[in-house]
Write an enzyme that holds these catalytic residues in place. Structure first.
Site, PDB file in Angstrom:
ATOM      1  N   GLN A  97       9.854   4.358   7.865  1.00  0.00           N
ATOM      2  CA  GLN A  97       9.782   2.893   7.765  1.00  0.00           C
ATOM      3  C   GLN A  97      10.640   2.254   8.858  1.00  0.00           C
ATOM      4  O   GLN A  97      11.838   2.503   8.952  1.00  0.00           O
ATOM      5  CB  GLN A  97      10.256   2.389   6.402  1.00  0.00           C
ATOM      6  CG  GLN A  97       9.998   0.889   6.238  1.00  0.00           C
ATOM      7  CD  GLN A  97      10.599   0.319   4.974  1.00  0.00           C
ATOM      8  OE1 GLN A  97      11.819   0.196   4.874  1.00  0.00           O
ATOM      9  NE2 GLN A  97       9.760  -0.050   4.019  1.00  0.00           N
ATOM     10  N   TYR A 176      13.059  -9.752   5.970  1.00  0.00           N
ATOM     11  CA  TYR A 176      13.549  -9.133   7.197  1.00  0.00           C
ATOM     12  C   TYR A 176      12.787  -9.694   8.402  1.00  0.00           C
ATOM     13  O   TYR A 176      11.935 -10.573   8.262  1.00  0.00           O
ATOM     14  CB  TYR A 176      13.462  -7.613   7.079  1.00  0.00           C
ATOM     15  CG  TYR A 176      14.343  -7.081   5.967  1.00  0.00           C
ATOM     16  CD1 TYR A 176      15.664  -7.543   5.824  1.00  0.00           C
ATOM     17  CD2 TYR A 176      13.885  -6.159   5.032  1.00  0.00           C
ATOM     18  CE1 TYR A 176      16.481  -7.092   4.801  1.00  0.00           C
ATOM     19  CE2 TYR A 176      14.697  -5.705   4.000  1.00  0.00           C
ATOM     20  CZ  TYR A 176      15.987  -6.180   3.884  1.00  0.00           C
ATOM     21  OH  TYR A 176      16.797  -5.744   2.861  1.00  0.00           O
ATOM     22  N   GLY A 319       9.975   2.985  -6.684  1.00  0.00           N
ATOM     23  CA  GLY A 319      11.268   2.941  -6.034  1.00  0.00           C
ATOM     24  C   GLY A 319      12.362   3.550  -6.873  1.00  0.00           C
ATOM     25  O   GLY A 319      12.644   4.749  -6.805  1.00  0.00           O
ATOM     26  N   ARG A 320      12.999   2.720  -7.714  1.00  0.00           N
ATOM     27  CA  ARG A 320      14.176   3.178  -8.457  1.00  0.00           C
ATOM     28  C   ARG A 320      13.904   4.400  -9.337  1.00  0.00           C
ATOM     29  O   ARG A 320      14.797   5.233  -9.527  1.00  0.00           O
ATOM     30  CB  ARG A 320      14.719   2.022  -9.299  1.00  0.00           C
ATOM     31  CG  ARG A 320      15.545   1.026  -8.486  1.00  0.00           C
ATOM     32  CD  ARG A 320      15.799  -0.246  -9.236  1.00  0.00           C
ATOM     33  NE  ARG A 320      14.553  -0.984  -9.440  1.00  0.00           N
ATOM     34  CZ  ARG A 320      14.432  -2.009 -10.273  1.00  0.00           C
ATOM     35  NH1 ARG A 320      15.458  -2.386 -11.007  1.00  0.00           N
ATOM     36  NH2 ARG A 320      13.275  -2.641 -10.384  1.00  0.00           N
TER      37      ARG A 320
END
Length: 378
Positions: A97, A176, A319-320
């Site tokens: 990424q 971002y 994710g988590r």
């Protein structure tokens, strides 16, 4: 007609994913230069259909963390190559990424270099916990030449290819740098990089085009967050839908490997609430014959399985759950219990604790048999 499940393989361009469980990018702030600990961390998770690395900096200027990895020097490339080689040796696939945080960096975390953005507009809020006093976001320097930053992404993609990564993903969410160009609250430019939807999408599409030149269109993916909120992304719902509809259509024309869309999530540090935008409305702009549709954010095993079964998405990004379950894909496929007992204090920074010490399901059963209860994390 067969039902799509987590275990159903997925063709992604020239690649075949062994399952439809994708490991999300997870910033863990442990490795400016990836080392053996990171080899172990990613190898543990090679059972995923596809691993997306933690956000990896295209420039030392673009960070909001003191110990986040990059791919801008030879030492980093050597470290990443060791990770890629190990993941491949364990029958895994891995994309890098590409990451630049733009205006939400802090000069004190990048040797006094200013943070930058499409316009000189500071994000509201923020909390740099690694700095004394936990300061918030500061005013960025307006970027004079966006092409300079586009070239940073191109060079990072070239270096990723040298390391053997199977492809690259552009981080175009979470407020971002590319996301900042998209959003009309952070981008007030009056030149060809701002104003209209087409101009605000130009930065993102130029980066994608450069990555395609390096990898080919079918090994390039993107992460998008149309709901905004985090890091002060704040377009109206109408503007968000118009902007992301145009962007997704343009990405589909390029026949990239996949488009990953994140659902609305109220992050604890957000001062801008964001809009709860239905990500599935963008699926109609994607031709699944060449571009796959990935979904992300707060999916549990049951909901993710239903999304696949209903044909709403081609794969689910977790994710988590991948922090505390290194074998998450196998747990989901086998319908084993999922560990949700995560030590949040050890998410960022540190060593192996809260990083590589979570047991697999098989290890958990052995510990349970030996001790009556798992002594690490039940």
């Amino acid at each position: 007609m067969s039902i799509t499940t987590y275990s159903t393989p997925l063709r992604l361009g020239p690649l075949v994913l062994k399952n439809r469980v994708i490991m999300s990018s997870l910033t863990r702030d442990r490795n400016i230069i990836p080392a053996q600990l990171q080899v172990e961390y990613y190898t543990q998770r090679a059972g995923a259909g596809l691993i997306l690395t933690e956000g990896t900096l295209v420039s030392p200027q673009g960070t909001e963390w003191s110990n986040a990895p990059g791919i801008y020097n030879d030492e980093q490339m050597k470290g990443w190559k060791a990770i890629v080689d190990s993941v491949h040796a364990h029958n895994g696939l891995i994309f890098l990424q590409l990451w630049h945080v733009g205006r939400v960096a802090h000069p004190l975390l990048q040797h006094g270099e200013p943070n930058v953005g499409p316009s000189s507009i500071a994000a509201k809020g923020g909390k740099f916990r690694q700095l004394e006093g936990h300061p918030g976001h500061v005013q960025p320097k307006e970027i004079d030449d966006p092409e300079y930053y586009i070239d940073l992404y191109r060079r990072a993609a070239e270096q990723a290819k040298q390391c053997g990564f199977d492809g690259v993903e552009l981080h175009n969410a979470n407020g971002y740098l590319p996301h900042q160009f998209l959003d009309n609250t952070s981008n007030h430019r009056q030149d060809s990089w701002g104003g209209s939807v087409e101009n605000r999408c130009r930065f993102t599409l130029r980066i994608i085009d450069e990555c395609i030149k390096v990898y080919g269109n079918d090994r390039v993916g993107i992460k998008l967050g149309p709901s905004g909120g985090y890091n002060d992304m704040g377009m109206s719902e109408e503007d968000s839908i118009e902007t992301f509809s145009y962007l997704v259509k343009e990405l589909n024309k390029r026949k990239i490997a996949y488009i990953q869309l994140t659902r609305h999530w109220e992050h604890l540090d957000s001062v801008t609430p964001g809009k709860n935008i239905d990500i599935f409305q963008f699926k109609k702009f994607i031709n699944s014959e060449h571009t796959k549709f990935f979904v992300n954010t707060n999916y549990d095993g049951k909901e993710g399985a239903q999304v696949l079964q209903d044909g709403q998405a081609d794969a689910v990004v977790f994710g988590r759950l991948y922090i505390g379950n290194p074998d998450l894909a196998q747990r989901l496929i086998n319908k084993n219990c999922i560990n949700t007992n995560l030590d949040i204090k050890k998410f960022y920074g540190g060593g192996k604790e809260g990083y590589t010490d979570y047991p697999t399901y098989e290890e958990y059963l052995k510990l349970q048999e030996q001790f009556g209860v798992c002594p690490i994390r039940a």
